[in-house]
Design an enzyme around this catalytic site. Structure first.
Site, PDB file in Angstrom:
ATOM      1  N   SER A  12       0.803  -1.222   0.000  1.00 37.22           N
ATOM      2  CA  SER A  12       0.000   0.000   0.000  1.00 37.22           C
ATOM      3  C   SER A  12       0.842   1.280   0.000  1.00 37.22           C
ATOM      4  O   SER A  12       1.637   1.497  -0.900  1.00 37.22           O
ATOM      5  CB  SER A  12      -0.933  -0.070   1.211  1.00 37.22           C
ATOM      6  OG  SER A  12      -1.763   1.034   1.286  1.00 37.22           O
TER       7      SER A  12
ATOM      8  N   ASP B  27      -3.760   6.310  -2.805  1.00 40.22           N
ATOM      9  CA  ASP B  27      -2.566   5.739  -2.175  1.00 40.22           C
ATOM     10  C   ASP B  27      -1.944   4.692  -3.115  1.00 40.22           C
ATOM     11  O   ASP B  27      -2.435   4.479  -4.227  1.00 40.22           O
ATOM     12  CB  ASP B  27      -2.861   5.191  -0.773  1.00 40.22           C
ATOM     13  CG  ASP B  27      -3.569   3.855  -0.806  1.00 40.22           C
ATOM     14  OD1 ASP B  27      -4.239   3.574  -1.813  1.00 40.22           O
ATOM     15  OD2 ASP B  27      -3.444   3.078   0.162  1.00 40.22           O
TER      16      ASP B  27
ATOM     17  N   ALA C 203     -10.942   8.345   8.335  1.00 36.06           N
ATOM     18  CA  ALA C 203     -10.525   9.695   7.957  1.00 36.06           C
ATOM     19  C   ALA C 203      -9.440   9.635   6.881  1.00 36.06           C
ATOM     20  O   ALA C 203      -9.347  10.507   6.012  1.00 36.06           O
ATOM     21  CB  ALA C 203     -10.017  10.435   9.187  1.00 36.06           C
TER      22      ALA C 203
ATOM     23  N   ARG D 158      -3.756   4.744  21.168  1.00 37.58           N
ATOM     24  CA  ARG D 158      -3.908   3.320  20.815  1.00 37.58           C
ATOM     25  C   ARG D 158      -2.588   2.788  20.274  1.00 37.58           C
ATOM     26  O   ARG D 158      -1.797   3.556  19.685  1.00 37.58           O
ATOM     27  CB  ARG D 158      -5.021   3.113  19.776  1.00 37.58           C
ATOM     28  CG  ARG D 158      -4.845   3.921  18.507  1.00 37.58           C
ATOM     29  CD  ARG D 158      -5.902   3.598  17.472  1.00 37.58           C
ATOM     30  NE  ARG D 158      -5.599   2.380  16.738  1.00 37.58           N
ATOM     31  CZ  ARG D 158      -4.768   2.314  15.703  1.00 37.58           C
ATOM     32  NH1 ARG D 158      -4.121   3.394  15.260  1.00 37.58           N
ATOM     33  NH2 ARG D 158      -4.561   1.168  15.086  1.00 37.58           N
ATOM     34  N   PRO D 159      -2.341   1.497  20.488  1.00 40.45           N
ATOM     35  CA  PRO D 159      -1.128   0.940  19.896  1.00 40.45           C
ATOM     36  C   PRO D 159      -1.353   0.788  18.393  1.00 40.45           C
ATOM     37  O   PRO D 159      -2.422   0.334  17.972  1.00 40.45           O
ATOM     38  CB  PRO D 159      -1.007  -0.430  20.570  1.00 40.45           C
ATOM     39  CG  PRO D 159      -2.382  -0.774  21.053  1.00 40.45           C
ATOM     40  CD  PRO D 159      -3.134   0.504  21.238  1.00 40.45           C
TER      41      PRO D 159
ATOM     42  N   GLY E  98      -1.305  -0.790  14.720  1.00 41.79           N
ATOM     43  CA  GLY E  98      -1.339  -2.162  14.240  1.00 41.79           C
ATOM     44  C   GLY E  98      -0.301  -2.414  13.151  1.00 41.79           C
ATOM     45  O   GLY E  98      -0.116  -3.534  12.697  1.00 41.79           O
ATOM     46  N   THR E  99       0.356  -1.358  12.696  1.00 43.20           N
ATOM     47  CA  THR E  99       1.283  -1.527  11.577  1.00 43.20           C
ATOM     48  C   THR E  99       2.715  -1.077  11.880  1.00 43.20           C
ATOM     49  O   THR E  99       3.617  -1.298  11.083  1.00 43.20           O
ATOM     50  CB  THR E  99       0.812  -0.736  10.337  1.00 43.20           C
ATOM     51  OG1 THR E  99       0.828   0.655  10.675  1.00 43.20           O
ATOM     52  CG2 THR E  99      -0.589  -1.118   9.902  1.00 43.20           C
TER      53      THR E  99
ATOM     54  N   ARG F  97       0.043   5.541  19.092  1.00 47.24           N
ATOM     55  CA  ARG F  97      -0.427   6.767  18.440  1.00 47.24           C
ATOM     56  C   ARG F  97      -1.268   7.602  19.396  1.00 47.24           C
ATOM     57  O   ARG F  97      -2.049   7.052  20.182  1.00 47.24           O
ATOM     58  CB  ARG F  97      -1.270   6.426  17.218  1.00 47.24           C
ATOM     59  CG  ARG F  97      -0.482   5.711  16.139  1.00 47.24           C
ATOM     60  CD  ARG F  97      -1.149   5.817  14.782  1.00 47.24           C
ATOM     61  NE  ARG F  97      -0.582   4.855  13.858  1.00 47.24           N
ATOM     62  CZ  ARG F  97       0.594   4.997  13.240  1.00 47.24           C
ATOM     63  NH1 ARG F  97       1.340   6.070  13.448  1.00 47.24           N
ATOM     64  NH2 ARG F  97       1.038   4.065  12.413  1.00 47.24           N
TER      65      ARG F  97
HETATM   66  C1  16G Z   1      -4.069  -0.440   7.914  1.00 47.70           C
HETATM   67  C2  16G Z   1      -5.557  -0.596   7.752  1.00 47.70           C
HETATM   68  C3  16G Z   1      -6.236   0.750   7.844  1.00 47.70           C
HETATM   69  C4  16G Z   1      -5.866   1.424   9.139  1.00 47.70           C
HETATM   70  C5  16G Z   1      -4.373   1.485   9.322  1.00 47.70           C
HETATM   71  C6  16G Z   1      -4.056   1.929  10.716  1.00 47.70           C
HETATM   72  C7  16G Z   1      -6.745  -2.166   6.337  1.00 47.70           C
HETATM   73  C8  16G Z   1      -6.911  -2.719   4.972  1.00 47.70           C
HETATM   74  N1  16G Z   1      -5.861  -1.187   6.459  1.00 47.70           N
HETATM   75  O1  16G Z   1      -3.521   0.314   6.866  1.00 47.70           O
HETATM   76  O2  16G Z   1      -7.615   0.532   7.793  1.00 47.70           O
HETATM   77  O3  16G Z   1      -6.363   2.738   9.171  1.00 47.70           O
HETATM   78  O4  16G Z   1      -3.832   0.188   9.154  1.00 47.70           O
HETATM   79  O5  16G Z   1      -2.680   1.876  10.934  1.00 47.70           O
HETATM   80  O6  16G Z   1      -7.383  -2.602   7.278  1.00 47.70           O
HETATM   81  P1  16G Z   1      -2.088   1.951  12.380  1.00 47.70           P
HETATM   82  O7  16G Z   1      -2.664   0.793  13.170  1.00 47.70           O
HETATM   83  O8  16G Z   1      -0.634   1.878  12.194  1.00 47.70           O
HETATM   84  O9  16G Z   1      -2.526   3.256  12.958  1.00 47.70           O
HETATM   85 MG    MG Z   2      -3.813   1.112   0.568  1.00 45.39          MG
END
Ligand code: 16G
Ligand code: MG
Length: 557
Positions: A67, A282, A387, A517-518, A520-521, A526
């Site tokens: 992505s 994106d 958002a 929140r922690p 997810g990526t 955050r």
């Molecule tokens: C991923 C999610 C997106 C979410 C983002 C949050 C999918 C397909 N994509 O890109 O929806 O907004 O993670 O990222 O679910 P973060 O957990 O690092 O804040």
């Molecule tokens: Mg994407």
């Protein structure tokens, strides 16, 4: 599992050893990592996709993309038969599979899993997996690894769809399982036909005068820009100038994520574009934001996912109102379609207030498309958006079949009336919008059609409400999994005490709102803060960042 199957699996798995010392986790958006680490993982996800296809008796999708991440990263995720995300109940299996240290432990895991899930591998099972990838150079070899994984399951076959956007692949899976033709051309045909019919039903007098007909799109130097270049030649009614369609470095100073977070102009845009309607996709074209460039500055007016959601909600509510005209209500012909809106805690507070003022039901879910999508599916018409620009509209089968029947009735009794046109518009929206997953290309066409319908410029649209100033920060901590949240991530329940401290801080600011929140990526926590002025939002975010440090930082024990 018979001996032949076992030996095929052992042999092929030995060609894809996992990198030592790396732990993989199927996060909100599948597996992501530096591309050089991913071959074994993608191979194994190929096996998983084949098993899922056998279990469900349906076509499954496998998409290779990272992505909006940098070009050297890559990733892999699975699309379920509906075209949505892989069922959450298979995620722990995905994690275990990716982390199995050697072919024998992999085989053991597979053995246990197929037994537990009653997946029959004996006697020529049929399985088909559609494979897609974005424009990343590493995509080609990873696609090969996925193919090998799929063919390690006897009876399973891979169908390579090539370079596609993530939503195109999800759309194809959904279409295929509905028995509809599922090529890229079918996708374009459906988008173009429904877009044109929306334009055909624009009320007299509302047309195009107030809309600058030029649109400039930032393609993030990814697959979306490339596809839009193809699509635009068939658009006719709309002039699109596509920039960053693949001639520069993917996601570098470009794309929806960059524009939304940094709130500055992307590469290849400049002062000459001030005031013009612009949009940004994106890297894999599942997010869309709009913006306009402020004169003599590199700053922008951002029109984010919340505002796209608001535009869609306003239009759909209006059309439902026209369709269920007062006569129908008396004659009991109307159907009280439930219309629901789903957001996350990141939605600007002003957008939530605006939607509630429209009389809509607004629900919050945790971050991540799978949660929003699942919630939106509970309504006859469920609209969800983050958002950051990921979102779509879901229509229930019951509502669509009622709408079809009603449309036929109206065509014979009151053809060409407003009511009939409202039915036609709603049907067109259900075909234009990608109901499998958020889709920047289909979302863009729907925004464009609604703006033309309303006769609105981007500025008029942006004035629906004014965003509250906000600030996002990230903090590195010892262990972000120590944070447990509740109430759609708006409250922290662990560590104990931090939520009270956040509340005390937030109460100091007019219109203050703040949550942590922690991620997810990424390995960070955050912080999001909102308040009546930018300075206040910044201060609130920084004080809460200090609280996070205090409760979870390196200095604490
Ligand atoms: C991923 C999610 C997106 C979410 C983002 C949050 C999918 C397909 N994509 O890109 O929806 O907004 O993670 O990222 O679910 P973060 O957990 O690092 O804040
Ligand atoms: Mg994407």
């Amino acid at each position: 599992m018979n001996e032949q199957q076992r030996s095929i699996l052992l042999q092929s798995a030995s060609r894809f050893p996992p990198p030592p010392g790396v732990k993989f986790s199927y996060g909100t958006a599948g597996f992501r990592a530096d591309a050089s680490l991913l071959e074994s993982t993608v191979f194994r996800v190929g096996i998983l996709a084949a098993l899922r296809s056998i279990q469900t008796g349906s076509v499954i999708g496998l998409m290779i993309t990272a992505s909006h991440n940098k070009v050297s990263d890559n990733g892999v995720k699975v699309a379920d038969p509906s075209g949505g995300m892989l069922t959450q109940s298979w995620e722990p299996f995905a994690d275990a599979l990716a982390n199995a240290p050697d072919p024998h432990s992999l085989l053991q895991l597979l053995d246990d899993f197929v037994k537990k899930e009653n997946i029959t591998l004996e006697g020529a099972p049929v399985a088909e997996v559609l494979l897609g990838r974005d424009t990343r150079p590493s995509g080609m070899s990873l696609l090969e690894a996925a193919k090998q994984g799929i063919s390690a399951i006897m009876g399973a076959s891979a169908r390579v769809m090539g370079v596609v956007t993530t939503p195109q692949l999800h759309w194809m899976v959904r279409a295929k399982n509905k028995g509809v033709e599922a090529s890229e051309n079918n996708y374009y045909d459906q988008l173009l036909t429904s877009f044109r019919s929306l334009l055909d039903y624009i009320p007299q007098g509302n047309n195009r005068n107030n809309v600058t007909d030029k649109l400039i799109v930032d393609g993030a130097d990814g697959v979306g820009g490339e596809k839009l270049e193809q699509l635009k030649t068939r658009l006719g009614y709309l002039t699109i100038d596509v920039r960053n369609y693949g001639d520069g470095v993917l996601n570098e100073g470009v794309g929806a994520d960059y524009v939304q977070k940094e709130k500055v102009v992307p590469r290849s845009f400049g002062p000459a574009d001030a005031g013009v309607r612009c949009a940004s996709l994106d890297g894999d074209a599942d997010r869309l934001v709009y913006f306009s460039i402020l004169s003599n500055s590199n700053k922008i007016d951002l029109v984010d996912g919340d505002k796209i959601l608001s535009l869609f909600a306003l239009f759909l509510k209006e059309q439902l109102g026209i369709l269920n005209g007062p006569e129908d209500a008396k004659a009991n012909k109307s159907y009280h379609a439930s219309l629901g809106v789903v957001q996350t805690a990141y939605a600007n507070g002003a957008s939530t207030d605006y939607l509630k003022q429209l009389g809509l039901e607004v629900v919050l879910t945790p971050t991540g498309v799978k949660y929003l999508h699942e919630k939106a599916a509970e309504y006859d018409i469920g609209i969800y958006f983050e958002a950051n620009g990921h979102g779509t509209i879901l229509f229930s089968d019951t509502f669509l079949s009622w709408l079809d029947t009603r449309n036929n009735e109206l065509a014979s009794t009151s053809k060409g009336t407003d009511q009939h046109k409202a039915a036609l518009r709603l049907l067109a929206v259900s075909k234009l919008i990608n109901q499998a997953v958020g889709d920047a290309l289909s979302g863009l066409l729907l925004v464009e059609a609604i703006l033309q319908h309303m006769g609105w410029s981007i500025h008029k649209w942006n004035e629906l409400y004014q965003d509250l100033p906000s600030r996002q920060l990230k903090v590195k901590v010892v262990d972000r999994t120590a944070i447990i949240t509740a109430n759609a991530e708006t409250t922290v329940v662990r560590p104990v005490g931090i939520q009270e401290a956040i509340n005390t801080e937030t109460a100091k600011y007019p219109q203050g709102r703040c949550f942590i929140r922690p991620s997810g990526t990424e390995d960070v926590v955050r912080v999001y803060a909102e308040a009546s002025t930018q300075e206040a939002a910044d201060n609130l975010a920084h004080s809460v960042m200090r609280l996070v440090d205090q409760y979870l930082g390196y200095s604490s024990s």
